[in-house]
Each structure stands twice: as structure tokens, then as C-alpha cells.
Design a protein around this motif. Structure first.
Motif, mmCIF file in Angstrom:
data_model
loop_
_atom_site.group_PDB
_atom_site.id
_atom_site.type_symbol
_atom_site.label_atom_id
_atom_site.label_comp_id
_atom_site.label_asym_id
_atom_site.label_seq_id
_atom_site.Cartn_x
_atom_site.Cartn_y
_atom_site.Cartn_z
ATOM 1 N N LEU B 148 0.834 -1.203 0.000
ATOM 2 C CA LEU B 148 0.000 0.000 0.000
ATOM 3 C C LEU B 148 0.867 1.250 0.000
ATOM 4 O O LEU B 148 0.609 2.209 -0.733
ATOM 5 C CB LEU B 148 -0.910 -0.008 1.228
ATOM 6 C CG LEU B 148 -2.114 -0.939 1.127
ATOM 7 C CD1 LEU B 148 -2.745 -1.156 2.496
ATOM 8 C CD2 LEU B 148 -3.132 -0.340 0.153
ATOM 9 N N ALA B 151 2.343 1.765 -3.411
ATOM 10 C CA ALA B 151 1.324 2.166 -4.377
ATOM 11 C C ALA B 151 0.934 3.623 -4.182
ATOM 12 O O ALA B 151 0.833 4.395 -5.145
ATOM 13 C CB ALA B 151 0.100 1.266 -4.243
ATOM 14 N N ILE B 152 0.725 4.015 -2.949
ATOM 15 C CA ILE B 152 0.299 5.380 -2.685
ATOM 16 C C ILE B 152 1.399 6.381 -3.035
ATOM 17 O O ILE B 152 1.141 7.435 -3.609
ATOM 18 C CB ILE B 152 -0.099 5.547 -1.198
ATOM 19 C CG1 ILE B 152 -1.284 4.658 -0.886
ATOM 20 C CG2 ILE B 152 -0.438 6.991 -0.900
ATOM 21 C CD1 ILE B 152 -2.483 4.937 -1.757
ATOM 22 N N GLY B 155 1.387 6.670 -6.749
ATOM 23 C CA GLY B 155 0.218 7.411 -7.195
ATOM 24 C C GLY B 155 0.390 8.893 -6.923
ATOM 25 O O GLY B 155 0.182 9.731 -7.802
ATOM 26 N N THR B 169 -6.697 10.302 0.871
ATOM 27 C CA THR B 169 -6.417 8.947 0.417
ATOM 28 C C THR B 169 -5.704 8.146 1.502
ATOM 29 O O THR B 169 -6.060 7.004 1.794
ATOM 30 C CB THR B 169 -5.540 9.006 -0.850
ATOM 31 O OG1 THR B 169 -6.187 9.832 -1.805
ATOM 32 C CG2 THR B 169 -5.352 7.630 -1.429
#
Lengths: 193, 193, 193, 193
Positions: B148, B151-152, B155, B169
Motif C-alpha cells: 500500500l 502504491a500510494i 500514485g 487517500t
DNA sequence: AATGAATGAGAATTCATTCAT
DNA sequence: AATGAATGAATTCTCATTCAT
């Protein structure tokens, strides 16, 4: 457009998805041409620029995703439609490395902006229904959902997460979207490896 | 290694971080050399390959992150240490485009594996403490957390999320990590824009 | 710049003059590299663009011509200096097809503008002296002289005029520049073939 | 040849003149086709080679010029006909960049030789008449006249001479062609700007 | 050790020409 | 005859890497 031309266009798009998925967005156009079984000039006749080819793939992808939002909005259970969409998308993404690369990489300029808007609209609808059904917290907006979705897709691809890791990661996010009352108990979550 | 050689190594690494952060991982090695104020040959003397340079940056980054996990493990509140770490890292990442690009791009091969292991270990420790303090669900593993986080960060960088979107988010993810009893009420979450 | 680098620069310029002279300005940079005996990258290191290479040749040529105007202005007979210059230049041009092609072809942009100005200045000086000596009509300006010179050089090259034709053509122009009292009688002109 | 085929041939020729005039001889055949409103295949059916197309344009041009020589030979004042022809041609050329480019560029090979001969013949006739009328020196030959004409046309085009410069340049040449007794006094020449 | 010039394998793109429809 | 899609060689330019100075 002639029949053979359209056929080639499709073959090139398909080849491009494969090639960019395997080798990332810096794979050569030559490679795409070879995979499609056409000469390099043919690729450039259909897509005058590498950028144009990348954008075409993106549009395709966005269009397909938007299609799925519509389907789920009409057919699916409002409470779970958004979650289904997220899960499906992440799973599909796992097969489409390059494509998602592009989603981020290449200047998402005016050309694709519209497709992006369409997808956003579709996701927003799913979100609204889920919210109405009490399945998603009130304070969650479309932007976060799309941001998370994008991030997870990217992660899944780039880092090559396995099925299990994907599921558990998605589970955490879905739980983060739920109102406290709807959170899943441990035994409902995918088990750690 | 001579003193000036070591100094050059540092300058090159620093320049590489700046350059790759600004222009992405496809920036040229020449560019890095120019920014560092050395000749191209010097870059290749220290890092025999562009890949090697990228990996060196990654190791640096991973090392710094691992350092933060240690610090938080000893100094921080066990209940919030992991959350603090995630939030901090995402914020930092927002300033480090290229570096994280590389994290994904270049095959994370053997060279950096060890650094990754070290970070994983640090995160695992934070996770264990948070779990012990009841602040994180029992069924969450290190892999999901790192997945996670990665990924964050990606992103946030790639898509250029703004501060608000980043916060909201991250909030969703942190909530997804919490046991039901600890979930934040709406008013404790960052407000939607 | 290193000695070998300067040597290569010269070789490339020389090769470029030869190649462009033989094959016109659309000859390939690759061809220039091969003639110079260097790799293609070396040409682009010295001249980052084909345009830049063309301009460098032009500057060289213009510089040489300007040099000749200075020499003639100080050493030559004022009455004939301009005529000598024109005749010489046309003769030289006959060996330099491509170069003069470029003079016209490629956008004579800012880069060469200065060199052009320098030549214009030199020619103007020759013209002033000739005028003062009564060898050139009062109503003739630099612009016409340069225009005629350029045109004749081009013509001589492109159409491949032979020596005789060149001489007779130049004779007509020189006569057109003279005041009536100085015009040449038939027997002083180059004989028709 | 079918009627529509002939019509296409004309349209292609006209388009080619326009396109090459605007963009130079390296304009693409596709561009010509598009301007003519036909498909690329049609261009190549009529002119099997780009060269062939260029030559066809040249023939056209040469033919028109030859036509003007005939007209002037029968209708014009013998004393001024040649001068009129030269002046007219230069003026027209100023509107026809590409065409004259070609005149030089492409090897004037066998294909157009005949057309060139025809023009040469026409000019020779004008020259003979002017000579007979005492308006042109005895020692001037056709070759010089054509050489000068070509050179001035090229110059006018390539270097983009303005109207004034064109006139003054042509004036010098015309004066160079005149026997001493006929030379123009300063006040009869176009004034310098 | 550092310098920076040279190398040369691509990469994207263009365009004359051919050929199936 | 016309169409326009396909071909593929050629061209300009980039950049990681090597090597002479």
C-alpha cells in the motif's frame, strides 16, 4: 476506412497492448510493428506518433472500464457494485502492466481528458449508489476512489504483486471505504499467506 | 578511495536524485553529470551503469526510510508510529518523483534486495508494535503495508495528487488498517475539498 | 577543446564541404561522417543539428570572402578591386556547389546574419573605393552588387557553367556596373566560344 | 486517355506547381496529391516518378516562356523585346519559387533537353533582332543571356529580393548588354532605395 | 582519478513507390 | 482508372558506454 486497414488497426492496437504490457512504455514502435506483423510505416500511418498510439490504448482501456461502471450501475447490487468494480479492475490490471504505466506516464493531455472524464462520471455513479445503500462512508469522494484505484493498479503491476497480496491489499482499502458498522470481521477478510 | 573521489560520489548521487526527480528516470546520465559538475566519465567510474546509479539512489532512499522506522520504533508512540511513518513517507515521496519511479521501473534485482529486506524489517517492527497496542488489525501483514505504501507513493507522484487528495487517500488506508473499534468518525477525517 | 577534437571538427567541416558540394544540401549527415572518417555521433557532438553544420560551413565561406575584401581593400587597385573580387568569387564558387546552395536554401537565420553583415561591409568598402576612382557608376548600391554576386555564383554552380561562359557572363555584369566612359570595347571582352 | 484522366493530369500539374512553389522541391508527393484532390496512386499513375513530375512542370514552364519569346518576336519592338522578356521573366519567377528551384535542382537530363532547346531558340531569335536593331552588343551570345536570366531568377526567388532590388539588379544587367551608345544615364535607371 | 571526445546501436519519423481492393 | 493502405529504406538525432589524453 477499408476492411484491411481496420483489421490492421486492431492488430496494431492489440500488439501495442501486449508489447507495452511486457516491456513498459519505452518499448519501441518497431517492436509493436513486428508483433503486429506489419511494417513500421503502417503503424505510423494509423498512429502518427508514438504518443498517439499510447493515447489510443489508454482511451480503449478507459472506455472499457467506463463500460463496466455502466453495467454494474444498472445490473449490480448497489451496495457492492463499487467494490466489485475496484476488485475487478485491479485484477485486470495485473495483466496489463504497460497500459497502466501509460495512464500515469505520458502526458495525459487533452486527447484523453474526455475519456478520463467519462470514467470519472461512471465511478461517481457507482459511488453515489453505494453511499445511498449505506455501504460507503459519507465522507469519501470520487477523487479518492480513483486515486486509490490507480495507485493500486500501478502497484499491482509494477511490483508484480501476487494474487493473494492483491486481494489482501484491496481488502484493506475496501474496509477503509466502509462505514464502521459495515467493516468486515477478520474471518471475512482474505487470509494472510 | 581518495577524499575527492568520495566527495564526487556524493555529489553525483545528490545530482542524480535532483535530476531524476525533476525529469523522470529517462533523464540522461549526461544531465546528471552536468548537474553534479563533473564529467560524464566520472559518473561511470563511480557507477559502472545507469542501472547501478539508479540502484544506488534506491538504496539511499530505502536506507533513509529504514532509519525512520528505527527512530519511530524507539521514540514514537507505539499506537501511532506506523501511521506516522506511512503519512511521512507519502509526503516525502511527493517531492521525489524520479526516485520512486525507479523503485518501480528498474527491476528491483539482487542488488537492492538487501536494502528492501532491511526496510521490510523496520516496517514489520512498527507493525508489530502497533498491533500489540491494538491500533492495527490482527490480520494485516507487512506485505500489505509495504504494498500500500509503495502504491500510494507512486500514485501521489505520478498523478501529482495535491496535498488534500493525498491526505484523504491516506486516511482511507489508515482506517482500513484499524480494528473496527478504532476507526475514525467522519469529523476526525480530513475534510473533502 | 582538445587537440583531437579540434582536428575532428576540421575534418568534419572539410568533409561536409566536399559532400554537400557534390551531392547538394540534402546529402545525409551519415555521408558526411563517413567521408570525415568519424562516427555519426561525432558529427552531432560538434554540430548538434544538420542546420548547425550547414551554418558553420556558410560562416566559414562568408568569413573567407570577407577576408578577401579586406585584402583587396588595402592592397588592390581601387579601380579594379571590386571587379577582381567578383571575378574571383565566382571562380571559387564554381568549385563549391553545395556551399552556395546552402547560402540560399537553409534559413539564413540569426546565426549567420552577423557573418553576412561583415561581408556586406567589406563589399561596401570595395564599392566605395571603386566609385571614388570613377570605375563604378554612382547609382549602384551594395545590395545590387551582392545580389548579382550571389545570383551568378548560384548560377555558375547549379547549372555547371563552363569557364568561358562564366567569364562572359561576369563581363556583362561588370560592364553594367561601369559608367559609360569606362565600358569595355568588344575586343577587351572575353570572346564568345 | 480518358477525359477524366486528362483532367486529373492537369489538376496534378497545377497542384504540383502550387505546392512546389510554396514549399520547395522537397515537398512530398502526398502533399501534391492532397492539393490536387486525388489519391497518391493517381499521381504515380500519371507521373511514374517524382522526378518525372518535376520534369513535367519544367517542360510546362519552359514551354510558356518559349511562347512568350515567339509573341515578342512577332509583336514587340525589336529593340526592346529581349529586355522586356528578361524583365517579365524575372518578375514572374518571383512568384514561382519551387519551379525555378527545380530548374536547377534536378539534373536537367535528356527529358527536358528538348524543351530547353526550344526556349534557347526563342531567346536566340529575340537576341538576333535586338542585335540587328543595335540595341544589344555584338559580342553577346544566347548562352550568356540565358545564364544571366536563370541566375537572376534564382537569386530573386531564393533570396527573396524585393521589387526594388529586382529592378535595379535587372537594370545593371540590361545595361551590361547594351552597346556603349545606348547605355542609360543615371536618371533613367531605377532609383536606389 | 578525472576529463570529455568518440563510438555506434537504436529510436522516431518521413516518403517515394508498390499493390491489393 | 482511381483509391488509399502497406512497404521499408533512409534520415535525423539521442544516449549509454568506452577510451585516449
Amino acid at each position: 476506412m477499408r476492411a484491411d486497414a481496420r483489421r490492421n488497426r486492431e492488430r496494431i492496437l492489440a500488439a501495442a497492448e501486449v508489447v507495452f504490457t511486457e516491456k513498459g512504455p519505452s518499448a519501441s514502435t518497431e517492436d509493436v510493428a513486428a508483433t503486429a506483423g506489419v511494417a513500421i510505416g503502417t503503424v505510423f500511418r494509423h498512429f502518427p506518433t508514438k504518443q498517439a498510439l499510447l493515447q489510443a490504448i489508454m482511451k480503449d482501456l478507459l472506455h472499457r472500464l467506463t463500460g463496466e461502471t455502466s453495467r454494474l450501475a444498472t445490473e449490480g447490487d448497489p451496495a457492492t457494485a463499487l467494490f466489485t468494480f475496484i476488485s475487478h479492475t485491479v485484477e485486470q490490471a495485473a495483466q496489463q502492466r504497460g497500459v497502466v504505466d501509460l495512464l500515469a506516464e505520458s502526458g495525459v493531455d487533452v486527447q484523453v481528458a474526455e475519456s478520463v472524464r467519462a470514467l470519472r462520471h461512471g465511478v461517481d455513479e457507482l459511488l453515489a449508489r453505494s453511499r445511498a445503500a449505506g455501504a460507503v462512508r459519507e465522507d469519501v469522494g470520487v477523487d479518492e476512489v480513483i486515486a486509490l484505484l490507480t495507485a493500486i493498479c500501478q502497484g499491482a503491476l509494477r511490483a508484480g504483486w501476487g494474487r493473494d497480496l492483491r486481494h489482501r491489499t484491496v481488502a484493506i482499502i475496501l474496509d477503509g471505504l466502509r462505514p464502521p458498522a459495515h467493516r468486515l470481521a477478520s474471518e471475512q477478510r482474505p487470509a494472510a499467506q
